[in-house]
Design an enzyme around this catalytic site. Structure first.
Site, mmCIF file in Angstrom:
data_model
loop_
_atom_site.group_PDB
_atom_site.id
_atom_site.type_symbol
_atom_site.label_atom_id
_atom_site.label_comp_id
_atom_site.label_asym_id
_atom_site.label_seq_id
_atom_site.Cartn_x
_atom_site.Cartn_y
_atom_site.Cartn_z
ATOM 1 N N VAL A 1 42.483 34.982 39.346
ATOM 2 C CA VAL A 1 42.816 36.238 38.670
ATOM 3 C C VAL A 1 43.453 37.192 39.681
ATOM 4 O O VAL A 1 43.688 36.848 40.839
ATOM 5 C CB VAL A 1 41.566 36.871 38.008
ATOM 6 C CG1 VAL A 1 40.970 35.909 36.991
ATOM 7 C CG2 VAL A 1 40.514 37.263 39.050
ATOM 8 N N VAL A 2 43.724 38.416 39.256
ATOM 9 C CA VAL A 2 44.424 39.404 40.071
ATOM 10 C C VAL A 2 43.723 39.609 41.417
ATOM 11 O O VAL A 2 42.492 39.514 41.524
ATOM 12 C CB VAL A 2 44.525 40.747 39.301
ATOM 13 C CG1 VAL A 2 43.145 41.318 39.036
ATOM 14 C CG2 VAL A 2 45.401 41.736 40.035
ATOM 15 N N GLU A 3 44.528 39.854 42.470
ATOM 16 C CA GLU A 3 44.007 39.972 43.843
ATOM 17 C C GLU A 3 43.348 41.339 44.035
ATOM 18 O O GLU A 3 43.866 42.235 44.725
ATOM 19 C CB GLU A 3 45.156 39.764 44.839
ATOM 20 C CG GLU A 3 44.711 39.576 46.279
ATOM 21 C CD GLU A 3 44.145 38.198 46.594
ATOM 22 O OE1 GLU A 3 43.894 37.932 47.777
ATOM 23 O OE2 GLU A 3 43.946 37.384 45.659
ATOM 24 N N LYS B 1 37.695 40.260 40.975
ATOM 25 C CA LYS B 1 37.335 38.884 41.328
ATOM 26 C C LYS B 1 35.817 38.694 41.359
ATOM 27 O O LYS B 1 35.291 37.689 40.880
ATOM 28 C CB LYS B 1 37.961 38.496 42.680
ATOM 29 C CG LYS B 1 39.452 38.169 42.599
ATOM 30 C CD LYS B 1 39.979 37.705 43.955
ATOM 31 C CE LYS B 1 41.448 37.349 43.892
ATOM 32 N NZ LYS B 1 41.702 36.091 43.153
ATOM 33 N N HIS C 1 42.870 28.013 48.611
ATOM 34 C CA HIS C 1 44.084 28.836 48.606
ATOM 35 C C HIS C 1 45.333 27.966 48.471
ATOM 36 O O HIS C 1 45.739 27.287 49.407
ATOM 37 C CB HIS C 1 44.155 29.670 49.889
ATOM 38 C CG HIS C 1 45.379 30.535 49.958
ATOM 39 N ND1 HIS C 1 46.001 30.833 51.148
ATOM 40 C CD2 HIS C 1 46.120 31.132 48.979
ATOM 41 C CE1 HIS C 1 47.062 31.583 50.903
ATOM 42 N NE2 HIS C 1 47.153 31.772 49.603
ATOM 43 N N GLU D 1 44.639 25.692 51.727
ATOM 44 C CA GLU D 1 43.633 26.102 52.708
ATOM 45 C C GLU D 1 42.266 26.059 52.025
ATOM 46 O O GLU D 1 42.037 26.760 51.033
ATOM 47 C CB GLU D 1 43.916 27.510 53.215
ATOM 48 C CG GLU D 1 45.111 27.611 54.148
ATOM 49 C CD GLU D 1 45.370 29.027 54.602
ATOM 50 O OE1 GLU D 1 45.425 29.266 55.816
ATOM 51 O OE2 GLU D 1 45.522 29.910 53.720
#
Length: 716
Positions: free
Chosen positions: A400-402, A407, A450, A462
């Site tokens: 979802v959005v950073e 989160k 990631h 990652e």
């Protein structure tokens, strides 16, 4: 048994036939190393000393013929002077030539893969029969090299200069059909008939029904071409090779060698090949690309170690159907793991599914997938507005959005719905895993996963270990990433992890250059000339101005005051004017759609006018070399700090993160390999000269100590 070694056996058969069989003990593949070459010499001596032998069949007992030379052996040899490399290559080449000089006809039965030195062994035979399922080729260019065991000499005598140059400078594997068409092999047989076909050809030669001696004589002569004709035949290859200069000189060297050797007899040409190979082996590119190969093998070994303990992922889920979430869903489904894709907006789900369909349509159009398979892939992605189906997922990826608060909320919701055994992963690009784990009841099952954008194209994942992440969770996500066709590298938790942490000072250096009055177009040009696939301004436009600003803001705050930015940046100026980059058509550049609907980058004078307000000293010009130094040094220094801080297990793993996740030019071998090439003393001195530009140019105490002691990141 006429000869039996660790890698080669020689049996005698009916009709005076000897079978020279490559059969490496223990290992799954045949390769050419010191042991193999030593045994090949002894095996050939044994054959030559047996008068009853009338012909030799060359085979492999493995699924592949010979996959090439032992690159790990090269790393030791290449550290020596040119004359020692030339002697090493020349000695091995002489052994292969001894095969071609046997007093009896020879036929190679080629199965599986015959690559590099393996193909050079096959080319030394009088005739070659290739399995219809086999592939052959010279991949050495990917290591910054070209064939050194006779490939540049024998292939042109069979396939001509033009085709040989294409095979060598592009390095592609060739199908049986193409190999036959090019004259590199004499016949193609279905796999179960390969041996019989090769024996039949050998029998014809033994019985004098095939003029193997005449063919051998022609192979030993020059190409009988005028100098002008050879140059003309190689004109296209020369033009292609020039495109790789100055960073990848092997193709250029190879074309020059082919032209010079065309007028020479075999033995003189072979000597020239060994000499040229030694020169190219000492280039920066060859050293770097061989190092990348070694690092890749180390990464693969680590992946296998984790994967053997990883439970299979039979079903996955992703929360967030944006660009990243949609890409993750597509990649998982395309690799056979069904996935539930959840979002709070139906439009986002529609967009995610639309992108997946576009990717699958391209695969069908190119012939890589059948329509039935594409339909099955899209059918294994379940778009949904609720968490239905998350309860039995083995791995759930949050995308979802950073935003830390958002989160955390989503992760806690998911943890309350899934099985206690479910692994929960975040696709965060900048936030600490430790911060996201706060409030989770099972932090041992939580970690970072990631991906990089675009997910289907970027190979790196990652895998980020939190302070409480279990070994089982690391193994599960590493195995899942590998099953998705990705290269997972385990890194430790910090803002930005390895890639974005190292990218941030690089971007800050760019923003400082723009602030100091350097034209961003000139910066992009300098860095693309240096070898980057795109300059930093264009990279920011592609990532998105808002995302890039957020990344720099979050990560620089995590490493304050070292990454402080004490001026209004180009990102802030352009964002204030509503510029988001390529996604809304205006960033550093402006974007218009071409005839195929793809965004085309153009100079935007409005952007230049806006940026002028943030350049207190006005415009300035500096050299491309100075631009590259100001951009690369902060990246090198931060990569070194990643090693010091234990963010990755080794310098090689840090460098592979940057190669695979950032697109760092491969000829550098990685930031730390490049530091070794420059010399750590030189790196520190150059950084000190730029120290007034900010703390991102200040080397760590550990790096200073390494430089003073003459140490390197990659010791011999």
């Amino acid at each position: 048994m006429l000869f039996e070694g660790q890698t080669i056996k020689v049996d005698t058969r009916e009709g005076g036939v000897a079978e020279l069989r490559f059969e490496r003990r223990v290992e799954a593949v045949n390769k050419l190393d010191a042991v193999t070459f030593s045994e090949l010499r002894r095996a050939l001596d044994a054959i030559a000393a047996t008068p009853a032998i009338q012909g030799v069949l060359i085979t492999s007992a493995k699924d592949n013929f010979i996959v090439g030379a032992d690159i790990f052996e090269f790393t030791r040899v290449f550290k020596g002077p040119e004359k020692d490399i030339e002697a090493f290559v020349g000695a091995n080449s002489e052994i292969i030539t001894a095969l071609s000089d046997l007093s009896v006809p020879t036929v190679a039965a080629i199965n599986g893969l015959a690559l590099g030195g393996g193909l050079e062994v096959a080319l030394a035979a009088d005739y070659r029969v290739l399995s219809s399922a086999a592939k052959i080729g010279f991949p050495e260019i990917s290591l910054g090299l070209f064939p050194g065991y006779g490939g540049t000499v024998r292939l042109p005598r069979l396939s001509g200069l033009s085709a040989s140059a294409e095979w060598i400078i592009f390095g592609a594997q060739q199908s049986a059909e193409r190999a036959l068409q090019a004259g590199a092999v004499d016949a193609v047989a279905v796999p179960h008939e390969l041996r019989a076909a090769a024996l039949a050809m050998l029998k014809m030669a033994i019985e004098g029904k095939a003029d193997w001696q005449g063919r051998r004589s022609r192979m030993n002569q020059n190409l009988v071409l005028a100098k002008e004709e050879a140059a003309s035949l190689l004109a296209n290859a020369r033009a292609q090779a020039a495109k790789a200069l100055p960073h990848l000189p092997a193709a250029h060297f190879a074309v020059e060698l082919l032209e010079k050797a065309s007028g020479l007899d075999r033995d003189t040409a072979l000597a020239l090949e060994a000499q040229a190979f030694a020169k190219v082996a000492k280039t920066q590119a060859a050293d770097s690309l061989v190092t990348i190969f070694v690092n890749e093998q180390a990464v693969k070994k680590t992946i296998r170690r984790y994967a053997k303990d990883a439970p299979p992922v039979r079903k996955a889920a992703v929360a967030g159907a944006g660009i990243m979430g949609g890409g993750i869903a597509y990649q998982s489904a395309a690799r056979g793991v069904p996935i539930v894709m959840k979002d709070i907006a139906a439009a986002a789900l529609d967009l995610g599914m639309s992108e997946a369909r576009k990717l699958l349509a391209k695969a069908v159009e190119s012939g890589r997938l059948t329509q039935d398979k594409a339909d099955a892939v899209i059918g294994s992605i379940t778009p949904i507005l609720t968490y239905e189906g998350f309860d039995d997922a083995d791995v759930v990826v949050e995308a979802v959005v950073e935003n830390l608060a958002v989160k955390r909320t989503v992760l806690r919701e998911i943890e309350g719905l899934v099985s206690p055994k479910t692994i929960l992963a975040s696709n965060t690009s900048s936030l600490r895993i430790g911060a996201l784990a706060e409030g989770l009841r099972r932090p041992e099952n939580f970690l970072g996963m990631h991906f990089f954008n675009p997910v289907p194209k970027m190979p790196l994942v990652e895998v980020v270990r939190g302070t409480k992440t279990s070994v089982q969770a690391i193994a599960a996500v590493t195995g899942y990433a590998a099953a998705m066709g990705k290269t997972p590298i385990v890194v430790e938790d910090c803002p930005g992890f390895a890639v974005n942490r190292t990218l941030t000072p690089y971007l800050i250096a760019f923003l400082r250059l723009v602030h100091d009055g350097v034209d961003f177009v000139e910066i992009d040009k300098a860095m693309e000339t240096f070898g980057w696939p795109m300059g930093p301004a264009y990279l920011i436009d592609v990532i998105g101005m808002d995302i890039s600003h957020h990344l720099v803001e979050i990560i620089s705050a995590g490493f304050a005051p070292r990454m402080d930015v004490p001026f209004e940046t180009a990102l802030e100026i352009l964002l204030r004017s509503g510029r988001l980059g390529r996604k809304n058509g205006h960033g550093f550049y402006k974007y218009e759609r071409d005839s195929e609907g793809r965004p085309r980058k153009e100079i935007d004078q409005d952007a230049e006018r806006l940026l002028a307000a943030g350049q207190p000293s006005g415009n300035t010009r500096i050299s491309e070399e100075e631009i590259a130094a100001r951009m690369m040094l902060p990246l090198i220094l931060e990569a070194a700090r990643c090693v010091e801080d234990g963010i990755a297990a080794s310098p090689g793993q840090v460098d592979m993160c940057l190669i695979l996740g950032l697109g760092l030019p491969r000829y550098l071998g990685g930031a730390l390999k490049y530091a070794d090439y420059l010399g750590l003393k030189n790196v520190v001195e150059r950084a000190d000269r730029l120290a007034s530009l900010g703390p991102i140019y200040r080397p760590s105490n550990r790096l200073r100590a390494m430089a003073a002691a003459g140490e390197v990141f990659y010791p011999g």
